[in-house]
Design an enzyme around this catalytic site. Sequence first.
Site, PDB file in Angstrom:
ATOM      1  N   TYR A  53       5.768  40.739  43.225  1.00 51.38           N
ATOM      2  CA  TYR A  53       6.329  40.516  41.882  1.00 51.38           C
ATOM      3  C   TYR A  53       5.404  41.082  40.795  1.00 51.38           C
ATOM      4  O   TYR A  53       5.775  41.126  39.624  1.00 51.38           O
ATOM      5  CB  TYR A  53       6.572  39.022  41.616  1.00 51.38           C
ATOM      6  N   HIS A 111       5.911  37.812  53.420  1.00 56.85           N
ATOM      7  CA  HIS A 111       7.100  37.984  52.565  1.00 56.85           C
ATOM      8  C   HIS A 111       8.354  38.364  53.359  1.00 56.85           C
ATOM      9  O   HIS A 111       9.461  37.920  53.040  1.00 56.85           O
ATOM     10  CB  HIS A 111       6.814  39.025  51.473  1.00 56.85           C
ATOM     11  N   SER A 149       8.829  34.244  55.515  1.00 54.97           N
ATOM     12  CA  SER A 149      10.009  34.368  54.657  1.00 54.97           C
ATOM     13  C   SER A 149      10.908  35.488  55.179  1.00 54.97           C
ATOM     14  O   SER A 149      10.387  36.510  55.660  1.00 54.97           O
ATOM     15  CB  SER A 149       9.570  34.674  53.219  1.00 54.97           C
ATOM     16  N   ASN A 150      12.191  35.280  55.105  1.00 59.38           N
ATOM     17  CA  ASN A 150      13.191  36.270  55.545  1.00 59.38           C
ATOM     18  C   ASN A 150      13.149  36.511  57.061  1.00 59.38           C
ATOM     19  O   ASN A 150      13.616  37.549  57.528  1.00 59.38           O
ATOM     20  CB  ASN A 150      13.000  37.605  54.814  1.00 59.38           C
ATOM     21  N   GLN A 171      10.907  30.491  54.010  1.00 63.23           N
ATOM     22  CA  GLN A 171      11.668  30.695  52.764  1.00 63.23           C
ATOM     23  C   GLN A 171      12.752  31.717  53.042  1.00 63.23           C
ATOM     24  O   GLN A 171      12.469  32.803  53.568  1.00 63.23           O
ATOM     25  CB  GLN A 171      10.722  31.189  51.666  1.00 63.23           C
ATOM     26  N   PRO A 199      18.808  30.337  44.580  1.00 66.92           N
ATOM     27  CA  PRO A 199      19.827  29.269  44.611  1.00 66.92           C
ATOM     28  C   PRO A 199      20.995  29.560  43.671  1.00 66.92           C
ATOM     29  O   PRO A 199      22.073  28.985  43.828  1.00 66.92           O
ATOM     30  CB  PRO A 199      19.053  28.024  44.178  1.00 66.92           C
ATOM     31  N   LEU A 200      20.764  30.475  42.700  1.00 64.79           N
ATOM     32  CA  LEU A 200      21.836  30.864  41.772  1.00 64.79           C
ATOM     33  C   LEU A 200      22.335  32.271  42.096  1.00 64.79           C
ATOM     34  O   LEU A 200      22.964  32.918  41.256  1.00 64.79           O
ATOM     35  CB  LEU A 200      21.317  30.800  40.320  1.00 64.79           C
ATOM     36  N   LYS A 240      14.965  30.497  39.345  1.00 70.58           N
ATOM     37  CA  LYS A 240      14.169  31.315  38.415  1.00 70.58           C
ATOM     38  C   LYS A 240      14.879  31.367  37.072  1.00 70.58           C
ATOM     39  O   LYS A 240      16.111  31.396  37.010  1.00 70.58           O
ATOM     40  CB  LYS A 240      14.022  32.727  38.973  1.00 70.58           C
TER      41      LYS A 240
END
Length: 280
Positions: A53, A111, A149-150, A171, A199-200, A240
């Site tokens: 990020y 990640h 994650s993933n 995650q 989540p969105l 976020k």
Amino acid sequence: MSILTDTYTMSNGVTIPKVGFGTWQISAGETAYNAVSAALKAGYRHIDTAAAYRNEASVGKAVRDSGIPRKDIFVTSKLPAEAKSYAAAQAAIEHSMQELDVDYLDLYLIHAPWPWAELGADYKKENIEAWRAMEDFYKSGRVRAIGISNFNVADQENIYNNCTIKPMALQLQYYIGYTEDANVACAQKNGLLVEGFSPLATGFIIGNKDIESVAKHYGVSVAQVAIRYVLQKGILPLPKAVNPTHIEANTKLDFTISDDDMAFLDTLKDTAPGEDHNEY
Ligand SMILES: NC(=O)c1ccc[n+]([C@@H]2O[C@H](COP(=O)([O-])OP(=O)(O)OC[C@H]3O[C@@H](n4cnc5c(N)ncnc54)[C@H](OP(=O)(O)O)[C@@H]3O)[C@@H](O)[C@H]2O)c1
């Protein structure tokens, strides 16, 4: 106790606040600093960032400047998906720690099981090497928990079958209509805490009429239902926002979606068609 300070307990006994604040696509510098500062002011005590990020330095500064004791903030970062050797992972860990400028991290995740340019490629051998660096980082005491994650079932099992220290968290993408059930079940069977990113649906869920019809029952927004849904599934949501109104609104989760409404939400197919998925 607010839902923001309520915790889950991971397999190694470390507690983790039930809602995390996501920071993907928040530009480094003032934007990330202000967003994380606003989130901490609004009551979030769990911040999710990643080397990818490119905002770790701003996130770390906001954490340090907040005036909140370090032990009361849970900070997660992630090993770049491209770091697939012991040496590369070790160097990336040191880089993250330098950028964040915190004494310790609470959670560090690989990640993704493959470099972003090779989604779905087989990096099982390399992931075992990277995991060894994660284990050594954990043993050094500078990170309180480690995870992935993933990772799909095959990539998860590769780690479970070859590790000395089992990951404590997974995650993955999780929102109404897109819940990666097989990956979640595999992780939970192995004792991992599951965190839900996007989540969105990276914002694409917001106009969904079906979710809006449920939101009306509680006088809340689509975003609030979407975050609350993840929580009621026992998954840790990571919403976020940069808009201060969104940051604040997403902390208002003190309502319960009824069993009937949860069952209805469960019937919805991908509620954000067009949203990208990392599942391979
Ligand atoms: N491990 C991984 O590979 C991975 C991948 C993706 C994400 N993540 C993590 O999960 C976090 C969340 O996922 P995400 O970044 O995809 O985003 P998200 O939380 O699913 O959605 C964020 C979007 O929704 C908007 N929004 C937020 N609250 C809102 C509200 N109350 N009303 C209306 N719109 C609202 C935001 O707008 P504004 O920003 O304008 O406020 C933004 O456009 C990431 O930031 C990251 O920490 C991890």
